[in-house]
Design an enzyme around this catalytic site. Structure first.
Site, PDB file in Angstrom:
ATOM      1  N   ASP A  52       0.816  -1.216   0.000  1.00 46.31           N
ATOM      2  CA  ASP A  52       0.000   0.000   0.000  1.00 46.31           C
ATOM      3  C   ASP A  52       0.850   1.267   0.000  1.00 46.31           C
ATOM      4  O   ASP A  52       2.055   1.221   0.251  1.00 46.31           O
ATOM      5  CB  ASP A  52      -0.890   0.009   1.249  1.00 46.31           C
ATOM      6  CG  ASP A  52      -2.134  -0.847   1.064  1.00 46.31           C
ATOM      7  OD1 ASP A  52      -2.706  -0.837  -0.045  1.00 46.31           O
ATOM      8  OD2 ASP A  52      -2.533  -1.520   2.040  1.00 46.31           O
ATOM      9  N   TYR A 110       6.775  -9.971   6.684  1.00 42.09           N
ATOM     10  CA  TYR A 110       6.592  -8.528   6.864  1.00 42.09           C
ATOM     11  C   TYR A 110       7.100  -8.137   8.236  1.00 42.09           C
ATOM     12  O   TYR A 110       6.927  -8.882   9.206  1.00 42.09           O
ATOM     13  CB  TYR A 110       5.104  -8.146   6.784  1.00 42.09           C
ATOM     14  CG  TYR A 110       4.530  -8.155   5.392  1.00 42.09           C
ATOM     15  CD1 TYR A 110       4.586  -7.017   4.603  1.00 42.09           C
ATOM     16  CD2 TYR A 110       3.910  -9.286   4.877  1.00 42.09           C
ATOM     17  CE1 TYR A 110       4.045  -7.003   3.324  1.00 42.09           C
ATOM     18  CE2 TYR A 110       3.369  -9.292   3.596  1.00 42.09           C
ATOM     19  CZ  TYR A 110       3.441  -8.141   2.824  1.00 42.09           C
ATOM     20  OH  TYR A 110       2.907  -8.136   1.562  1.00 42.09           O
TER      21      TYR A 110
END
EC number: 5.4.99.12
Lengths: 250, 250
Positions: A52, A110
């Site tokens: 994003d 992540y």
């Protein structure tokens, strides 16, 4: 025809995320622009993860096909010479024609980074989430256990998510690492729903502050409804750290 | 009257250095502007070190005097609320009226950070000096010995330096620390000439590359002439890390 795999680092602050958009700077858009300039033909670039806006990467992976004969080290130095300072290609490899950076990914790692002290730091600006409150690590350790496993993660995903997407995901592991003023949350899984990592982090932080109990996480998860989970942690702290194609361990 | 000591972190990239200048953004200028807005009287702010344009700080120290009664924690939060994200005040203390952040400094520690791998990193941009060559640490360790001690450092200072300034300085210690892709040079001394750390680093790097021999450093030093030392390492890698007022150890 050759299939080329790129490993990419980027600071996402100045981009509207990975995916190409008309008239907005994106990571994929910048790389395609430069690749097409070097190769002189249209390029289709597949990325492993659609990060994003504002999200960073240490190990994004993408691939594209070309018939052009160009030594890989020359391609890499041409790319890095033309790309802006906040996007760099850290490796270029030829891979089998069937390789697809998204579909072949066995796992992803992540890292979500919190900067935890009383005063914000100039060096952490847009690179972590500034949380000035004291966080109880042991409570967050208990809470994370309710997020590890295969579940319907609807409560932890963007509410306007496409209903065709399967909300069942597997979180293989979550590590919480405290080092000096940093608290890092490391997530392992094959794929995550949109905003899922950032909502899980915000939820764990609520537990760390004492606003939620560890068991509340299980209840929120079982509601399968976005409105029961807290806000969204900012993109600044999120890093796509590694995409695993083999030797995935967590 | 109170004398207030500030400890300051800043990312120097967007500033023309510490010292206030007309019509240019500087660290001192930004802090004075905000202090005067809070205190509603003119402020004289003395800094321990006049860092150059693009140079960063983890522990700059400055002091100013005020008659205003304001709790220190309130002053700090007002300052941090009004300062830009790349300048933050990490502590505010009341000190004896005679305290002068520049004159009272017993020692300073500067860190010069090199990013040493083949490809530049988006995360290191403007925060270190990107050196893609292999550097021989043991040669640099030998060379640094010729820079530790009390010497005339004219060869390692800005050539248009004010001739009234004494070129004799004492470097108390230099440490070289390699960790992953970083090579850090840590300098200890009471005071340094303009550009001195950056010229010493550039010279040590020439030794690390094999372009100069360690003994050449002694020869360059003894020439007492700027033109014999190499170029200037960029400001991006330089951090004022600590100003010591007591317990100075190196």
């Amino acid at each position: 025809m050759k299939n080329i795999k790129l490993t990419i680092e980027y600071l996402g602050t100045n981009y509207f995320g990975w995916q190409i958009l008309p008239e907005k700077p994106t990571i994929q858009g910048e790389i395609i622009k430069v690749l097409e300039r070097i190769l002189q033909h249209p390029v289709k670039l597949t990325g492993a993860s659609r990060t994003d806006a504002g999200v960073h990467a240490f190990g994004q992976v993408a691939n594209f096909k070309t018939k052009k004969e160009i030594p890989l080290y020359k391609l890499q130095s041409a790319l890095n010479g033309l790309l802006p300072p906040d996007i760099k290609i850290i490796s270029v490899e030829e891979v089998p024609l069937e390789f697809d950076s998204r579909r072949w990914a066995k796992g992803k790692r992540y890292r979500y980074r919190i900067f935890n002290r009383k005063v914000p730091s100039p060096f952490e600006y847009k690179r972590s989430w500034f949380v000035p409150y004291q966080l109880d690590i042991s409570l967050m350790e208990k809470a994370k256990e309710f997020l590890i496993g295969t579940f319907d993660f609807t409560s932890f995903s963007k509410s306007d998510r496409n209903v065709d997407i399967n909300p069942v995901r597997t979180v293989d592991n979550i590590e919480i690492v405290k080092k000096e003023s940093h608290i890092d949350f490391i997530f392992y899984g094959r794929s995550f729903l949109r905003h899922m990592v950032r909502i899980m982090v915000a939820t764990l932080v609520e537990v760390g502050k004492g606003k939620l109990r560890p068991e509340d996480i299980k209840e929120i998860r079982e509601k399968k409804n976005r409105k029961f989970a807290p806000f969204l942690a900012p993109p600044d702290g999120l890093y796509l750290e590694k995409v695993y194609y083999d030797n995935y361990s967590y």
